[in-house]
Design a protein around this motif. Structure first.
Motif, short mmCIF file in Angstrom:
data_model
loop_
_atom_site.label_atom_id
_atom_site.label_comp_id
_atom_site.label_asym_id
_atom_site.label_seq_id
_atom_site.Cartn_x
_atom_site.Cartn_y
_atom_site.Cartn_z
N CYS A 100 0.87 -1.19 0.00
CA CYS A 100 0.00 0.00 0.00
C CYS A 100 0.90 1.24 0.00
O CYS A 100 0.73 2.14 -0.81
CB CYS A 100 -0.89 0.13 1.25
SG CYS A 100 -1.73 -1.33 1.86
N CYS A 103 3.11 1.86 -3.24
CA CYS A 103 2.34 2.31 -4.40
C CYS A 103 1.83 3.74 -4.17
O CYS A 103 1.87 4.56 -5.07
CB CYS A 103 1.19 1.38 -4.72
SG CYS A 103 0.41 1.82 -6.30
N HIS A 104 1.37 4.02 -2.96
CA HIS A 104 0.88 5.38 -2.70
C HIS A 104 1.98 6.41 -2.84
O HIS A 104 1.75 7.49 -3.35
CB HIS A 104 0.25 5.47 -1.31
CG HIS A 104 -1.05 4.73 -1.22
ND1 HIS A 104 -1.66 4.45 -0.04
CD2 HIS A 104 -1.84 4.22 -2.20
CE1 HIS A 104 -2.79 3.78 -0.28
NE2 HIS A 104 -2.92 3.64 -1.58
C1 HEC Z 1 -0.70 -0.53 -7.00
C2 HEC Z 1 -1.03 0.73 -6.35
C3 HEC Z 1 -1.78 0.78 -5.06
C4 HEC Z 1 -1.81 -0.13 -4.03
C5 HEC Z 1 -1.04 -1.44 -3.91
C6 HEC Z 1 -2.69 0.41 -3.02
N1 HEC Z 1 -3.21 1.60 -3.43
FE1 HEC Z 1 -4.50 2.79 -2.38
N2 HEC Z 1 -4.50 4.14 -3.89
C7 HEC Z 1 -3.81 4.01 -5.08
C8 HEC Z 1 -4.13 5.14 -5.95
C9 HEC Z 1 -3.60 5.36 -7.37
C10 HEC Z 1 -5.04 5.96 -5.24
C11 HEC Z 1 -5.73 7.25 -5.72
C12 HEC Z 1 -7.08 6.81 -6.31
C13 HEC Z 1 -7.96 7.97 -6.77
O1 HEC Z 1 -7.97 9.01 -6.09
O2 HEC Z 1 -8.66 7.78 -7.78
C14 HEC Z 1 -5.23 5.30 -3.94
C15 HEC Z 1 -6.06 5.78 -2.94
C16 HEC Z 1 -6.27 5.19 -1.72
C17 HEC Z 1 -7.13 5.71 -0.67
C18 HEC Z 1 -7.91 7.03 -0.74
C19 HEC Z 1 -9.28 6.74 -1.34
C20 HEC Z 1 -10.12 8.01 -1.41
O3 HEC Z 1 -11.25 7.97 -0.93
O4 HEC Z 1 -9.64 9.02 -1.95
C21 HEC Z 1 -7.08 4.83 0.37
C22 HEC Z 1 -7.82 4.94 1.70
C23 HEC Z 1 -6.23 3.74 -0.03
N3 HEC Z 1 -5.75 3.99 -1.30
C24 HEC Z 1 -5.96 2.63 0.76
C25 HEC Z 1 -5.11 1.57 0.37
C26 HEC Z 1 -4.75 0.47 1.22
C27 HEC Z 1 -5.21 0.27 2.66
C28 HEC Z 1 -3.91 -0.33 0.49
C29 HEC Z 1 -3.26 -1.62 0.86
C30 HEC Z 1 -4.02 -2.62 1.53
C31 HEC Z 1 -3.75 0.29 -0.81
N4 HEC Z 1 -4.50 1.44 -0.84
C32 HEC Z 1 -2.95 -0.22 -1.82
C33 HEC Z 1 -2.95 3.01 -5.43
C34 HEC Z 1 -2.67 1.87 -4.66
#
Ligand code: HEC
Length: 108
Positions: A100, A103-104
């Motif tokens: 998470c 990637c973020h």
């Molecule tokens: C391969 C890439 C990737 C992985 C792995 C990833 N994320 Fe994300 N995440 C993103 C991206 C890109 C965004 C922005 C999405 C958007 O705003 O459209 C995001 C946005 C979010 C948000 C904000 C959502 C919102 O309401 O704006 C949360 C909470 C989040 N991720 C939680 C997690 C968690 C917990 C994990 C792991 C269990 C995780 N993500 C794994 C790419 C990833």
């Protein structure tokens, strides 16, 4: 009123992942193998859905995003197989949490 069955956006899937992470974190201090398996299976399913909707800026970024979600799904699936003890769960959970974060820091 009848709502169409729309596929979730990446944002919607991320919200689910976030909820699942709260359940996953709670298991670190209060382990339960059945719940832990359910959390891991949920991660795998959500990561697959995310991989099918994620798009980056251009083909290379999209491929990287899909690969990252694939890796997460594989880690979660592998850990959910067979007997799941607390140590194995902790290792898988921490690896997924690191996915998470990395990637973020690259894309969010
Ligand atoms: C391969 C890439 C990737 C992985 C792995 C990833 N994320 Fe994300 N995440 C993103 C991206 C890109 C965004 C922005 C999405 C958007 O705003 O459209 C995001 C946005 C979010 C948000 C904000 C959502 C919102 O309401 O704006 C949360 C909470 C989040 N991720 C939680 C997690 C968690 C917990 C994990 C792991 C269990 C995780 N993500 C794994 C790419 C990833």
């Amino acid at each position: 009123m009848c709502m169409p069955a729309l596929a979730l956006s990446l944002k919607g899937i991320m919200k689910q992942m976030s909820g699942n992470t709260s359940s996953g974190k709670a298991l670190l201090s209060d382990f339960n193998a059945a719940t832990a398996k359910a959390v891991l299976k949920r991660y795998a399913a959500d990561a697959r859905s995310a991989g099918s909707v994620a798009t980056g800026k251009g083909a290379a970024q999209t491929r990287d995003l899909v690969e990252r979600f694939d890796k997460m799904a594989t880690t979660a699936d592998a850990a959910a197989q067979g007997t799941l003890d607390e140590a194995a769960y902790r290792k898988a959970f921490l690896s997924i949490a690191a996915d998470c974060k990395s990637c973020h820091s690259a894309y969010k």
